[in-house]
Design a protein around this motif. Structure first.
Motif, PDB file in Angstrom:
ATOM      1  N   PRO A  88      -1.731   7.274  -4.933  1.00  0.00           N
ATOM      2  CA  PRO A  88      -0.579   6.250  -4.862  1.00  0.00           C
ATOM      3  C   PRO A  88       0.524   6.527  -4.208  1.00  0.00           C
ATOM      4  CG  PRO A  88      -0.639   7.680  -7.138  1.00  0.00           C
ATOM      5  CD  PRO A  88      -1.796   8.049  -6.100  1.00  0.00           C
ATOM      6  N   ALA A  89       0.820   7.602  -3.637  1.00  0.00           N
ATOM      7  CA  ALA A  89       2.204   8.167  -2.507  1.00  0.00           C
ATOM      8  C   ALA A  89       1.771   7.292  -1.377  1.00  0.00           C
ATOM      9  CB  ALA A  89       2.142   9.206  -2.374  1.00  0.00           C
ATOM     10  N   VAL A  90       0.615   7.199  -0.819  1.00  0.00           N
ATOM     11  CA  VAL A  90       0.207   6.540   0.547  1.00  0.00           C
ATOM     12  C   VAL A  90      -0.571   5.256   0.287  1.00  0.00           C
ATOM     13  CG1 VAL A  90       0.505   8.819   1.902  1.00  0.00           C
ATOM     14  CG2 VAL A  90      -1.593   8.316   0.796  1.00  0.00           C
ATOM     15  N   ASN A  91      -0.823   4.996  -0.772  1.00  0.00           N
ATOM     16  CA  ASN A  91      -1.672   3.844  -1.224  1.00  0.00           C
ATOM     17  C   ASN A  91      -2.973   4.029  -0.309  1.00  0.00           C
ATOM     18  OD1 ASN A  91      -2.081   1.311  -2.280  1.00  0.00           O
ATOM     19  ND2 ASN A  91      -1.371   0.169  -0.334  1.00  0.00           N
ATOM     20  N   GLN A  92      -3.712   4.969  -0.699  1.00  0.00           N
ATOM     21  CA  GLN A  92      -4.944   5.380  -0.038  1.00  0.00           C
ATOM     22  C   GLN A  92      -6.061   5.588  -0.871  1.00  0.00           C
ATOM     23  OE1 GLN A  92      -5.172   9.027   2.380  1.00  0.00           O
ATOM     24  NE2 GLN A  92      -6.152   7.849   3.924  1.00  0.00           N
ATOM     25  N   TRP A  93      -7.383   5.017  -0.438  1.00  0.00           N
ATOM     26  CA  TRP A  93      -8.424   5.314  -1.386  1.00  0.00           C
ATOM     27  C   TRP A  93      -9.365   6.012  -0.709  1.00  0.00           C
ATOM     28  CZ3 TRP A  93      -9.583   3.904  -6.487  1.00  0.00           C
ATOM     29  CH2 TRP A  93      -8.644   2.805  -6.932  1.00  0.00           C
ATOM     30  N   THR A  94     -10.122   6.993  -1.497  1.00  0.00           N
ATOM     31  CA  THR A  94     -11.150   7.722  -0.686  1.00  0.00           C
ATOM     32  C   THR A  94     -12.356   7.777  -1.637  1.00  0.00           C
ATOM     33  OG1 THR A  94      -9.421   9.226   0.293  1.00  0.00           O
ATOM     34  CG2 THR A  94     -11.695  10.135   0.174  1.00  0.00           C
ATOM     35  N   GLN A 137       0.842  -3.400  -5.703  1.00  0.00           N
ATOM     36  CA  GLN A 137       0.724  -2.053  -4.801  1.00  0.00           C
ATOM     37  C   GLN A 137      -0.373  -2.295  -3.855  1.00  0.00           C
ATOM     38  OE1 GLN A 137       2.485   0.733  -5.215  1.00  0.00           O
ATOM     39  NE2 GLN A 137       1.170   2.496  -4.093  1.00  0.00           N
ATOM     40  N   GLY A 138      -1.563  -2.829  -4.002  1.00  0.00           N
ATOM     41  CA  GLY A 138      -2.384  -3.011  -3.260  1.00  0.00           C
ATOM     42  C   GLY A 138      -3.875  -3.678  -3.866  1.00  0.00           C
ATOM     43  N   ASN A 139      -4.822  -3.114  -3.172  1.00  0.00           N
ATOM     44  CA  ASN A 139      -6.469  -3.683  -3.595  1.00  0.00           C
ATOM     45  C   ASN A 139      -7.212  -2.434  -3.513  1.00  0.00           C
ATOM     46  OD1 ASN A 139      -5.866  -6.495  -4.046  1.00  0.00           O
ATOM     47  ND2 ASN A 139      -5.476  -6.684  -1.794  1.00  0.00           N
ATOM     48  N   PHE A 140      -8.406  -2.595  -4.432  1.00  0.00           N
ATOM     49  CA  PHE A 140      -9.327  -1.653  -4.360  1.00  0.00           C
ATOM     50  C   PHE A 140     -10.473  -1.974  -3.251  1.00  0.00           C
ATOM     51  CE2 PHE A 140     -13.364  -0.322  -6.658  1.00  0.00           C
ATOM     52  CZ  PHE A 140     -13.395   0.850  -6.216  1.00  0.00           C
ATOM     53  N   PRO A 141     -10.952  -0.981  -2.340  1.00  0.00           N
ATOM     54  CA  PRO A 141     -11.946  -1.718  -1.337  1.00  0.00           C
ATOM     55  C   PRO A 141     -13.435  -1.510  -1.891  1.00  0.00           C
ATOM     56  CG  PRO A 141     -11.439   0.933  -1.071  1.00  0.00           C
ATOM     57  CD  PRO A 141     -10.123   0.579  -1.894  1.00  0.00           C
ATOM     58  N   GLY A 142     -13.510  -0.957  -3.284  1.00  0.00           N
ATOM     59  CA  GLY A 142     -14.654  -1.248  -3.581  1.00  0.00           C
ATOM     60  C   GLY A 142     -15.154  -2.557  -4.441  1.00  0.00           C
TER      61      GLY A 142
END
Length: 594
Positions: free
Chosen positions: A387-393, A346-351
């Motif tokens: 997960p719907a937009v693959n975005q971390w906050t 799905q993607g990667n974690f920015p932290g």
């Protein structure tokens, strides 16, 4: 003075030496009727004797073995027809013998070159059925004349020979097959030839007549084994399904009742009953079903210490490491589809990826944070992932003490973190996260002396949080508690675990389906002979508070794994059997299989 010595051949005929003999001479004569069926050996007695002749016959054989066959004396002559045990082209020696009083008189030795004999055959045997100790007579042709060269077996059990000649063998059914079932193959070994009867012999002793039902669930179904003479059996009865020994066996009249073992795989198994050293095998099989089903493996590197969480009709696996002993963590996010049984990156974690972190799902949003690494120490950062937009906050930091390998869950729109394996990290604290306010609040402490960590179990049911304090050996017997988030200091004990003796535990499997808790724990405990392990899986009916043991998880001892429930299925994966190795296997539990 000159002396003259006159020598006479004691084996010569009366015609050549018509002198009357006052002693006995045994003469081995040349063979006759040598053909592909056998050979006839001849001998005669010459001279006077006053002793008692008790036996006459021939000793014959090759350079390696010899045989002694008795025969009948008629008018000072006797013969023996050999129609068995001879090999084509082989030389055999033979000589006559006579037992007279306490003496053994031997004749001269001659040789013949065999043309072979016809192989022995079984025509029939009677009776066709019986009990141990009964006599069975086998009819045939060309059996060995030497009992020592005959062996009769029933299902490889050797029978005692009563009598034998070239056309008949009588034997006694051996006593050590008293509990053997039904039809047994009958074999005759005559010389170097083994032959089997066309029909089997029916033992009229213990027999398995019925196995009911003919299918069942691992660890749950009770199988009734009916048979003859079960009520007279000894108390030491063992039941096997294939090579798996039943752990629960009872006897009711002519029926043995056995539970399918808790550790089996799906498949067809033959049912057998063992009595002492004899195993009675049923002619029928039983179809065994397991509720555990292996689904697709994780497609990338095996990993452990990550977080596996369902969201809608998919699940997400966050990060993880190559082993429990590694400080290198993946920052990948993988998505699993329950519908297609497929994985996708799905993607990667920015932290910073880490171990011992917490995660929960609130309204389709994944919350993640806390934890530790060897290089960076403890983390208090907190994140949310859409997960719907693959975005971390990035969210507000956790305001409490460090939390490592805590219990975490979500309920009624809030997240909860309970305990920690880090002693200074609030091992008894209960924290609540409010996503609407992005705020953490400490609700209180659980009423368990040593707190809880990820080797314990927590779950929710009907708006209440349940805690199973497995990891604390001082709190034996292990209890199940529940509390409401509004009154966290009030712990209600609802059940005692049915697990075995105090032990050092590994991480348990826990999930809830409908109104039942599914809980497996592998205990490791020390005995006089060393360390032992025991794995058991139970259900707890959360309404009636009743335990029931069910089949074990198919994998062995596990130091770490992820488990959860989704859509009436239980899931277990990312298993580390020892902590140093990991597997890619994912398992699904289907409680609807019958």
């Amino acid at each position: 003075m000159n002396a003259i010595l006159i020598c006479f051949n004691g084996c010569s005929s009366e015609v050549e030496f018509p002198l009357k003999k006052d002693y006995l001479v045994l003469e081995t004569l040349p063979y006759e009727a040598l053909d592909k069926r056998g050979v006839t050996l001849n001998a005669k007695l010459v001279g006077e004797h006053t002793g008692n002749i008790s036996e006459v016959g021939f000793i014959w054989g090759d350079v390696e073995t010899s045989f002694k066959y008795p025969t009948i004396l008629e008018k000072n002559a006797f013969s023996l027809r050999l129609e068995s045990d001879l090999s084509n082209g082989k030389d055999y020696g033979y000589q006559a013998y006579v037992k007279i009083d306490s003496l053994l008189l031997l004749g001269n030795r001659l040789i013949f070159s065999s043309l072979g004999t016809i192989d022995p055959t079984i025509g029939d045997f009677y009776p066709k059925s019986g009990f141990v100790g009964d006599t069975v007579t086998i009819h045939g042709n060309y059996f060995s004349l030497n009992r020592e060269r005959i062996e009769v077996t029933l299902n490889d059990y050797v029978c005692q020979i009563v009598s034998a000649d070239v056309k008949h063998i009588s034997v006694i059914v051996p006593y050590n097959i008293v509990y053997h079932s039904g039809q047994l193959p009958l074999k005759v070994q005559s010389g170097n030839t083994q032959i089997m009867a066309k029909e089997s012999f029916l033992i009229e002793g213990f027999q398995i007549t019925e196995v009911n039902p003919d299918h069942g669930i691992v660890g749950e179904t009770l199988i009734d084994i009916s048979g003859i003479t079960i009520e007279t059996m000894p108390n030491s009865i063992e039941v096997y399904f294939g090579n798996h020994k039943a752990e629960e066996v009872t006897r009711i009249g002519n029926t043995i009742r056995a539970r399918l073992p808790y550790q089996m795989s799906s498949g067809s198994y033959q049912v057998s009953v063992k009595l002492d050293s004899t195993q009675v095998i049923s002619n029928s099989t039983i179809e065994v079903l397991s509720r555990w089903q292996k689904i697709n493996d994780f497609p990338s590197d095996g990993r452990v210490l990550g977080n596996l969480i369902p969201v809608g009709n998919v699940a997400y696996y966050l990060f993880g490491s190559t082993s429990l002993n590694s400080d290198i963590y993946f920052n990948e996010i993988w998505r699993y589809s329950f519908d297609s049984d497929e994985w996708a990156l799905q993607g990667n974690f920015p932290g910073q990826a880490r171990g011992g972190a917490i995660t929960f799902n609130i309204n389709g949003i994944i919350y993640y944070g806390l934890g530790v690494t060897g290089a960076n120490g403890f983390f208090n950062d907190f994140w949310k992932y859409n997960p719907a937009v693959n975005q971390w906050t990035r969210l507000k930091n956790f305001t409490g003490p460090p939390k490592v390998k805590s219990q975490f869950l979500s309920m009624s729109g809030n997240g909860y973190v309970i305990g920690s394996s880090y002693y200074d990290g609030g091992i008894k604290e209960i924290w609540r996260y409010d996503p609407a306010l992005d705020q953490w609040d400490m609700l209180g402490e659980i009423g368990i002396a040593n707190g809880i960590n990820n080797q314990d179990a927590t779950f929710t049911y009907k708006g209440e949080i349940y805690v199973v304090d497995i990891s604390n050996p001082k709190s034996r017997p292990v209890k199940v508690f529940k509390f409401s988030p509004g009154t966290p200091s009030i712990f209600e004990e609802i059940a005692t675990l049915p697990f075995g003796p105090p032990a050092i535990q590994t991480m348990p499997i826990v999930f809830v389906l409908n109104n039942k808790l599914y809980l497996e724990n592998t205990s490791r405990f020390q005995t006089k002979t060393g360390w032992q392990t025991e794995t058991q899986m139970f259900t707890l009916n959360l309404e009636s508070i009743e335990w029931a043991r069910i089949e074990n998880f198919p994998e062995a001892l596990s130091a770490y794994q992820n488990s959860f429930s989704y859509n009436n299925y239980g899931y277990v994966g990312f298993i580390s059997p020892t902590g140093a190795d990991v597997t890619k296997k994912i398992w699904r539990y289907d409680a609807t299989i019958q």
